[in-house]
Design a protein around this motif. Structure first.
Motif, PDB file in Angstrom:
ATOM      1  N   SER A  27     -20.605  -0.146  -8.360  1.00  0.00           N
ATOM      2  CA  SER A  27     -20.115   0.389  -9.637  1.00  0.00           C
ATOM      3  C   SER A  27     -18.687   0.905  -9.502  1.00  0.00           C
ATOM      4  O   SER A  27     -17.861   0.708 -10.407  1.00  0.00           O
ATOM      5  N   LEU A  28     -18.378   1.543  -8.386  1.00  0.00           N
ATOM      6  CA  LEU A  28     -17.006   2.004  -8.155  1.00  0.00           C
ATOM      7  C   LEU A  28     -16.047   0.828  -8.039  1.00  0.00           C
ATOM      8  O   LEU A  28     -14.927   0.880  -8.549  1.00  0.00           O
ATOM      9  N   ARG A  29     -16.478  -0.244  -7.387  1.00  0.00           N
ATOM     10  CA  ARG A  29     -15.642  -1.450  -7.290  1.00  0.00           C
ATOM     11  C   ARG A  29     -15.361  -2.036  -8.675  1.00  0.00           C
ATOM     12  O   ARG A  29     -14.241  -2.408  -8.981  1.00  0.00           O
ATOM     13  N   ARG A  30     -16.410  -2.124  -9.498  1.00  0.00           N
ATOM     14  CA  ARG A  30     -16.232  -2.668 -10.855  1.00  0.00           C
ATOM     15  C   ARG A  30     -15.309  -1.777 -11.677  1.00  0.00           C
ATOM     16  O   ARG A  30     -14.465  -2.273 -12.429  1.00  0.00           O
ATOM     17  N   LEU A  31     -15.458  -0.463 -11.544  1.00  0.00           N
ATOM     18  CA  LEU A  31     -14.603   0.477 -12.259  1.00  0.00           C
ATOM     19  C   LEU A  31     -13.143   0.265 -11.872  1.00  0.00           C
ATOM     20  O   LEU A  31     -12.260   0.207 -12.734  1.00  0.00           O
ATOM     21  N   ARG A  32     -12.895   0.108 -10.594  1.00  0.00           N
ATOM     22  CA  ARG A  32     -11.532  -0.139 -10.123  1.00  0.00           C
ATOM     23  C   ARG A  32     -11.000  -1.471 -10.640  1.00  0.00           C
ATOM     24  O   ARG A  32      -9.853  -1.584 -11.051  1.00  0.00           O
ATOM     25  N   ASP A  33     -11.846  -2.488 -10.636  1.00  0.00           N
ATOM     26  CA  ASP A  33     -11.421  -3.803 -11.111  1.00  0.00           C
ATOM     27  C   ASP A  33     -11.114  -3.792 -12.606  1.00  0.00           C
ATOM     28  O   ASP A  33     -10.201  -4.472 -13.060  1.00  0.00           O
ATOM     29  N   LEU A  34     -11.874  -3.027 -13.375  1.00  0.00           N
ATOM     30  CA  LEU A  34     -11.653  -2.938 -14.819  1.00  0.00           C
ATOM     31  C   LEU A  34     -10.409  -2.131 -15.166  1.00  0.00           C
ATOM     32  O   LEU A  34      -9.786  -2.363 -16.198  1.00  0.00           O
ATOM     33  N   PRO A  36      -7.258  -1.073 -12.965  1.00  0.00           N
ATOM     34  CA  PRO A  36      -6.516  -1.003 -11.699  1.00  0.00           C
ATOM     35  C   PRO A  36      -5.583   0.208 -11.597  1.00  0.00           C
ATOM     36  O   PRO A  36      -5.187   0.579 -10.494  1.00  0.00           O
ATOM     37  N   GLU A  37      -5.248   0.821 -12.706  1.00  0.00           N
ATOM     38  CA  GLU A  37      -4.378   2.003 -12.688  1.00  0.00           C
ATOM     39  C   GLU A  37      -5.143   3.277 -12.331  1.00  0.00           C
ATOM     40  O   GLU A  37      -4.541   4.315 -12.082  1.00  0.00           O
ATOM     41  N   LEU A  38      -6.456   3.199 -12.307  1.00  0.00           N
ATOM     42  CA  LEU A  38      -7.289   4.354 -12.001  1.00  0.00           C
ATOM     43  C   LEU A  38      -7.165   4.711 -10.526  1.00  0.00           C
ATOM     44  O   LEU A  38      -7.257   3.847  -9.655  1.00  0.00           O
ATOM     45  N   CYS A  39      -6.940   5.973 -10.248  1.00  0.00           N
ATOM     46  CA  CYS A  39      -6.877   6.470  -8.876  1.00  0.00           C
ATOM     47  C   CYS A  39      -8.236   7.096  -8.537  1.00  0.00           C
ATOM     48  O   CYS A  39      -8.663   8.045  -9.188  1.00  0.00           O
ATOM     49  N   VAL A  40      -8.918   6.517  -7.556  1.00  0.00           N
ATOM     50  CA  VAL A  40     -10.219   7.021  -7.124  1.00  0.00           C
ATOM     51  C   VAL A  40     -10.066   7.561  -5.707  1.00  0.00           C
ATOM     52  O   VAL A  40      -9.674   6.831  -4.798  1.00  0.00           O
ATOM     53  N   ILE A  41     -10.368   8.830  -5.535  1.00  0.00           N
ATOM     54  CA  ILE A  41     -10.314   9.464  -4.216  1.00  0.00           C
ATOM     55  C   ILE A  41     -11.741   9.839  -3.838  1.00  0.00           C
ATOM     56  O   ILE A  41     -12.424  10.534  -4.585  1.00  0.00           O
ATOM     57  N   VAL A  42     -12.177   9.336  -2.675  1.00  0.00           N
ATOM     58  CA  VAL A  42     -13.549   9.556  -2.223  1.00  0.00           C
ATOM     59  C   VAL A  42     -13.523  10.149  -0.825  1.00  0.00           C
ATOM     60  O   VAL A  42     -12.856   9.627   0.066  1.00  0.00           O
ATOM     61  N   THR A  43     -14.233  11.250  -0.640  1.00  0.00           N
ATOM     62  CA  THR A  43     -14.484  11.745   0.712  1.00  0.00           C
ATOM     63  C   THR A  43     -15.888  11.286   1.077  1.00  0.00           C
ATOM     64  O   THR A  43     -16.824  11.458   0.309  1.00  0.00           O
ATOM     65  N   GLU A  44     -16.018  10.648   2.222  1.00  0.00           N
ATOM     66  CA  GLU A  44     -17.314  10.102   2.609  1.00  0.00           C
ATOM     67  C   GLU A  44     -17.413  10.055   4.131  1.00  0.00           C
ATOM     68  O   GLU A  44     -16.524   9.528   4.795  1.00  0.00           O
ATOM     69  N   SER A  45     -18.472  10.617   4.667  1.00  0.00           N
ATOM     70  CA  SER A  45     -18.653  10.609   6.120  1.00  0.00           C
ATOM     71  C   SER A  45     -19.159   9.259   6.618  1.00  0.00           C
ATOM     72  O   SER A  45     -18.985   8.935   7.787  1.00  0.00           O
ATOM     73  N   ASN A  46     -19.766   8.464   5.748  1.00  0.00           N
ATOM     74  CA  ASN A  46     -20.248   7.135   6.129  1.00  0.00           C
ATOM     75  C   ASN A  46     -19.360   6.082   5.464  1.00  0.00           C
ATOM     76  O   ASN A  46     -19.659   5.569   4.396  1.00  0.00           O
ATOM     77  N   GLY A  47     -18.255   5.769   6.114  1.00  0.00           N
ATOM     78  CA  GLY A  47     -17.271   4.849   5.553  1.00  0.00           C
ATOM     79  C   GLY A  47     -17.786   3.444   5.316  1.00  0.00           C
ATOM     80  O   GLY A  47     -17.245   2.718   4.483  1.00  0.00           O
ATOM     81  N   PRO A  54     -11.629   0.763  -0.712  1.00  0.00           N
ATOM     82  CA  PRO A  54     -10.346   1.488  -0.672  1.00  0.00           C
ATOM     83  C   PRO A  54      -9.134   0.601  -0.433  1.00  0.00           C
ATOM     84  O   PRO A  54      -9.190  -0.371   0.318  1.00  0.00           O
ATOM     85  N   ASP A  55      -8.042   0.962  -1.105  1.00  0.00           N
ATOM     86  CA  ASP A  55      -6.746   0.362  -0.812  1.00  0.00           C
ATOM     87  C   ASP A  55      -6.178   0.997   0.452  1.00  0.00           C
ATOM     88  O   ASP A  55      -5.553   0.336   1.262  1.00  0.00           O
ATOM     89  N   THR A  56      -6.402   2.287   0.576  1.00  0.00           N
ATOM     90  CA  THR A  56      -5.930   3.034   1.749  1.00  0.00           C
ATOM     91  C   THR A  56      -7.075   3.897   2.261  1.00  0.00           C
ATOM     92  O   THR A  56      -7.779   4.529   1.480  1.00  0.00           O
ATOM     93  N   THR A  57      -7.240   3.905   3.568  1.00  0.00           N
ATOM     94  CA  THR A  57      -8.277   4.722   4.190  1.00  0.00           C
ATOM     95  C   THR A  57      -7.626   5.665   5.193  1.00  0.00           C
ATOM     96  O   THR A  57      -6.829   5.230   6.029  1.00  0.00           O
ATOM     97  N   LEU A  58      -7.968   6.929   5.088  1.00  0.00           N
ATOM     98  CA  LEU A  58      -7.542   7.926   6.064  1.00  0.00           C
ATOM     99  C   LEU A  58      -8.792   8.432   6.763  1.00  0.00           C
ATOM    100  O   LEU A  58      -9.752   8.817   6.108  1.00  0.00           O
ATOM    101  N   THR A  59      -8.790   8.422   8.082  1.00  0.00           N
ATOM    102  CA  THR A  59      -9.922   8.911   8.846  1.00  0.00           C
ATOM    103  C   THR A  59      -9.543  10.251   9.459  1.00  0.00           C
ATOM    104  O   THR A  59      -8.597  10.339  10.245  1.00  0.00           O
TER     105      THR A  59
END
Length: 73
Positions: A27-34, A36-47, A54-59
């Motif tokens: 669903s997050l992928r579809r949201l981004r595809d619909l 593209p100007e939307l900025c989604v920031i996710v913190t997730e311990s299971n990458g 993600p376009d950019t991943t910071l570990t």
């Protein structure tokens, strides 16, 4: 970020069954595809749940930047 839309999610997959976590990620992928100007920031311990989202991943670990990568679609 004037004029931008932002979604900030903190550990959105925590406690979800694997099937539901995968549906949520899709669903997050579809949201981004619909939108593209939307900025989604996710913190997730299971990458691995984010796969190619993600376009950019910071570990980070204990506040230290361990790696940074860019995924160009």
């Amino acid at each position: 970020m004037a004029g931008r839309n932002l979604v900030l999610l903190d550990e959105p997959f925590q406690g979800l069954a694997p099937v539901l976590a995968n549906q949520y990620a899709e669903s997050l992928r579809r949201l981004r595809d619909l939108n593209p100007e939307l900025c989604v920031i996710v913190t997730e311990s299971n990458g691995s749940l984010l796969r190619d989202l993600p376009d950019t991943t910071l570990t980070l670990e204990r506040g230290e930047l361990l790696a940074s990568s860019t995924n160009l679609h």
